[in-house]
Design a protein around this motif. Structure first.
Motif, short mmCIF file in Angstrom:
data_model
loop_
_atom_site.label_atom_id
_atom_site.label_comp_id
_atom_site.label_asym_id
_atom_site.label_seq_id
_atom_site.Cartn_x
_atom_site.Cartn_y
_atom_site.Cartn_z
N TRP A 489 -77.75 2.59 78.55
CA TRP A 489 -79.18 2.66 78.80
C TRP A 489 -79.38 2.39 80.23
CZ3 TRP A 489 -82.79 -1.34 75.53
CH2 TRP A 489 -82.31 -2.73 75.93
N SER A 490 -78.72 1.57 81.03
CA SER A 490 -78.82 1.52 82.50
C SER A 490 -78.34 2.87 83.19
CB SER A 490 -77.65 0.45 82.86
OG SER A 490 -77.85 -0.86 82.49
N ILE A 491 -77.26 3.56 82.69
CA ILE A 491 -77.00 4.88 82.99
C ILE A 491 -78.31 5.76 82.97
CG2 ILE A 491 -75.49 6.91 82.88
CD1 ILE A 491 -73.46 4.81 81.90
N ALA A 492 -78.75 5.75 81.74
CA ALA A 492 -79.79 6.90 81.16
C ALA A 492 -81.21 6.55 81.99
CB ALA A 492 -79.94 6.72 79.71
N GLY A 493 -81.37 5.25 82.03
CA GLY A 493 -82.60 4.76 82.78
C GLY A 493 -82.82 5.07 83.96
N TYR A 494 -81.74 5.07 84.71
CA TYR A 494 -81.66 5.66 86.15
C TYR A 494 -81.93 7.27 86.24
CZ TYR A 494 -79.61 7.57 90.23
OH TYR A 494 -79.45 8.41 91.41
N LEU A 495 -81.26 7.97 85.32
CA LEU A 495 -81.45 9.52 85.53
C LEU A 495 -82.79 9.75 85.06
CD1 LEU A 495 -77.87 10.49 83.54
CD2 LEU A 495 -78.81 10.77 85.64
N VAL A 496 -83.48 9.05 84.01
CA VAL A 496 -84.79 9.46 83.62
C VAL A 496 -85.76 9.13 84.85
CG1 VAL A 496 -86.73 8.66 82.15
CG2 VAL A 496 -84.65 9.11 81.27
N ALA A 497 -85.39 8.15 85.37
CA ALA A 497 -86.17 7.80 86.64
C ALA A 497 -86.09 8.73 87.73
CB ALA A 497 -85.74 6.27 87.15
N LYS A 498 -85.07 9.43 88.12
CA LYS A 498 -84.84 10.23 88.99
C LYS A 498 -85.63 11.60 88.48
CE LYS A 498 -82.13 10.68 92.15
NZ LYS A 498 -82.42 10.86 93.54
N MET A 499 -85.61 11.92 87.47
CA MET A 499 -86.30 13.28 86.74
C MET A 499 -87.41 13.16 86.82
SD MET A 499 -83.35 14.76 84.13
CE MET A 499 -83.10 13.30 83.08
N LEU A 500 -88.10 11.71 86.55
CA LEU A 500 -89.52 11.78 86.59
C LEU A 500 -90.00 11.87 88.12
CD1 LEU A 500 -89.83 8.84 84.36
CD2 LEU A 500 -90.88 11.01 83.82
N LEU A 501 -89.28 11.29 89.06
CA LEU A 501 -89.46 11.59 90.47
C LEU A 501 -89.38 12.93 90.94
CD1 LEU A 501 -88.47 8.35 92.71
CD2 LEU A 501 -90.40 9.29 92.75
N PRO A 504 -92.68 15.48 88.19
CA PRO A 504 -93.76 14.54 87.72
C PRO A 504 -94.18 14.95 86.49
CG PRO A 504 -94.13 14.67 89.90
CD PRO A 504 -93.01 15.54 89.89
N SER A 505 -93.98 16.20 86.01
CA SER A 505 -94.62 16.93 84.76
C SER A 505 -93.72 16.46 83.46
CB SER A 505 -94.32 18.36 84.71
OG SER A 505 -93.21 18.71 84.74
N ASN A 506 -92.66 15.95 83.78
CA ASN A 506 -91.50 15.20 82.75
C ASN A 506 -92.43 14.02 82.18
OD1 ASN A 506 -89.49 16.79 82.89
ND2 ASN A 506 -88.54 15.77 84.66
N LEU A 507 -93.31 13.51 82.70
CA LEU A 507 -94.08 12.29 82.41
C LEU A 507 -94.72 12.55 80.87
CD1 LEU A 507 -94.74 9.45 83.46
CD2 LEU A 507 -96.94 10.36 84.21
N ARG A 508 -95.22 13.89 80.91
CA ARG A 508 -95.77 14.24 79.44
C ARG A 508 -95.02 13.78 78.35
NH1 ARG A 508 -93.18 19.10 80.90
NH2 ARG A 508 -91.91 20.26 79.10
#
Length: 531
Positions: A489-501, A504-508
């Motif tokens: 989840w350290s790995i995935a948390g970083y990837l999700v953060a990058k994709m949200l930045l 921003p439509s990923n926020l939905r």
């Protein structure tokens, strides 16, 4: 073979895994369209060759970090009967597996979001369906049978007969966990993830399936069951959530209440209504009651702190201000310096004669994403993060809670837990997985500069340190003393953060719109966060 020799071999294997991933990624990054400045070339107007070279180096480094993260995430995928079903907690070969080789409900959430945003929803669908089936199993701890609605904390694939290639799933509902505590948050995360899948894929068929409808109802019937409580909040034991060891969160911890609120709101949109069933109506009533309770008694800002400091005690009436009979002398000294003039947050816990003033990251960010926090409160929470950046983020995002307990308080509250020493693990440790939540709320509130700053901090060390589970120290400078490497989840948390930045439509997938009809009655609002 001696213990030291085995340890050396396992560490060597872990380093090999890291080097293999990084070398694969670096080789792929060589032909990128980003090209270094050639000697004698003409630099762009206004940019020196050294500036462009630095820009290229930084861009290449970010590519390497992201690609290394995807490689590591793919290696963590677990298959069941030929289908992807989840991700293991960690793939650190330098330490014994313990239970890190299992698929955890809460740990899989950022992995699931990463796969959804990458356009690979099948693993999420498989996970939701299989865990819904696991929920139906009989759950026993000694001679006591757990409620049917309890979701597993984790599960693993068991190879029954390697010759015949038969497989089954072994689930842990708390009966083998450290402390033997059932995971209250698992069912809440399950509902939140089901809504994320439905929102992202625009496919209602999974949520409307009999398995998922039944699973939601079982979870919520357990949560909404009547008891002796005078509060709409959920009463919980210590260790029932991400903070899964004794840390003094027993009672009505804000992490569970925020997840409960979000799960209730998600369920309202997912449950099929029966004309003879008032279940959705009961959920809607609970949402309003819980919102009122958390706003009235958990919200803290400068003015509210001053009010509590001046509380009278032993009030006996329906109009009492100090309804929980909190003794002002019990307010910890640190909070007076920590609370800025601008800012506020939902405190950790409220119960008779007790207020836990600690900051809990996950709860406050979930409060923003679920719109439990009003618009002003959401801004106040991020104001606090900016005002107290060094304390809450430091050199690695971000503190799971603040401040750390130490000395006698640590001895009494944790039972001298050697894993939760001051500024380590759950006791003020810094967890990279929380980055995705920080980025999500920053994007939601239109303050992406906070997200970018935090992501840049993370990218400096995450790959070099081999994606550790957590960091230790007041500023989060040191890899945690018992932290697993390649923590999923350290790995995935970083990837999700990058994709949200990046989009921003990923926020939905993780954000709920505000609903003003939820908040009824007089509320204690943020009063001194803005001039």
């Amino acid at each position: 073979m001696g213990q030291k020799t085995r340890l050396h071999i396992e560490r060597h294997r872990s380093c090999e895994v890291s080097q293999v991933i990084l070398s694969e990624v670096e080789n792929r990054c060589q032909p990128q369209t980003l090209e270094p400045i050639k000697s004698g070339g003409t630099p762009r107007a206004g940019c020196s060759p050294s500036v462009e070279s630095t820009t290229y180096t930084n861009a290449l480094h970010k590519h390497i970090v992201a690609d290394a993260a995807w490689e590591a995430l793919k290696k963590s995928v677990v298959h069941f009967r030929g289908q992807p079903i989840g991700t293991v907690a960690a793939i650190d070969k330098s330490q014994g597996a313990l239970n890190y080789d299992q698929v955890f409900m809460r740990d899989f959430v950022p992995s699931a979001l990463a796969f959804l945003m990458k356009g690979e929803p099948s693993i999420v669908k498989n996970f939701l369906l299989e865990t819904a089936r696991l929920q139906l199993r009989e759950k026993m701890v000694d001679l006591f049978k757990l409620g049917q609605g309890v979701m597993p904390a984790s599960f693993k694939v068991h190879h029954c007969n390697p010759m015949q290639k038969t497989e089954s799933l072994l689930a842990d509902f708390g009966e083998t966990a450290i402390g033997r505590v059932a995971p209250v948050d698992s069912g809440l995360w399950w509902i939140i993830l089901l809504r994320a899948y439905t929102k992202w894929t625009r496919d209602n068929s999974l949520a409307e399936s009999p398995d998922c409808q039944r699973a939601m109802r079982l979870i919520l019937k357990l949560c909404l069951s009547e008891g002796f409580d005078t509060s709409p909040a959920l009463l919980c034991a210590d260790g029932c959530s991400m903070v899964d060891r004794r840390m003094g969160i027993y009672g009505y911890p804000i992490e569970i209440q925020a997840l409960f609120f979000m799960a209730l709101r998600c369920a309202v949109t997912l449950l099929k209504e029966d004309c003879n069933d008032d279940f959705v109506y009961q959920i809607s009533k609970r949402i309003k009651a819980l919102s009122y309770h958390l706003h009235s008694y958990y919200w803290l800002d400068f003015q509210r702190l001053n009010d509590i400091y001046r509380y009278k005690t032993e009030e006996y009436s329906e109009t009492a201000l100090n309804k929980f009979n909190v003794i002002p002398e019990s307010i910890p000294d640190w909070i007076f310096d920590f609370m800025p003039s601008r800012g506020g947050y939902f405190i950790g816990n409220v119960s008779p004669a007790r207020m836990d003033f600690r900051w809990f990251c996950l709860a406050n960010f979930i409060a923003i994403l679920s719109s439990l926090a009003t618009g002003e409160q959401a801004e106040a929470i991020l104001d606090l993060v900016e005002e107290r950046w060094e304390e809450l983020i430091g050199e690695m995002p971000m503190k799971v809670c603040y401040p750390a307990m130490e000395k006698q308080e640590w001895q009494i509250v944790t039972g001298c837990d050697p894993k939760n020493t001051r500024w380590s693990y759950h006791n003020g440790g810094s967890w990279p997985v929380l980055l995705w939540l920080l980025v999500a709320v920053s994007v939601k509130l239109g303050r992406p500069h906070i997200a970018r700053r935090a992501v840049e901090l993370t990218e400096k060390r995450l790959v070099k340190d081999e994606f550790p589970e957590y960091y230790d120290g007041r500023a989060g400078r040191y890899v945690g003393k018992q932290a697993r490497k390649f923590q999923t989840w350290s790995i995935a948390g970083y990837l999700v953060a990058k994709m949200l930045l990046d989009d921003p439509s990923n926020l939905r997938a993780v954000s709920l719109a505000d609903d003003v009809h939820i908040r009824e009655g007089p509320l204690l609002k943020r009063s001194n966060s803005f001039p």
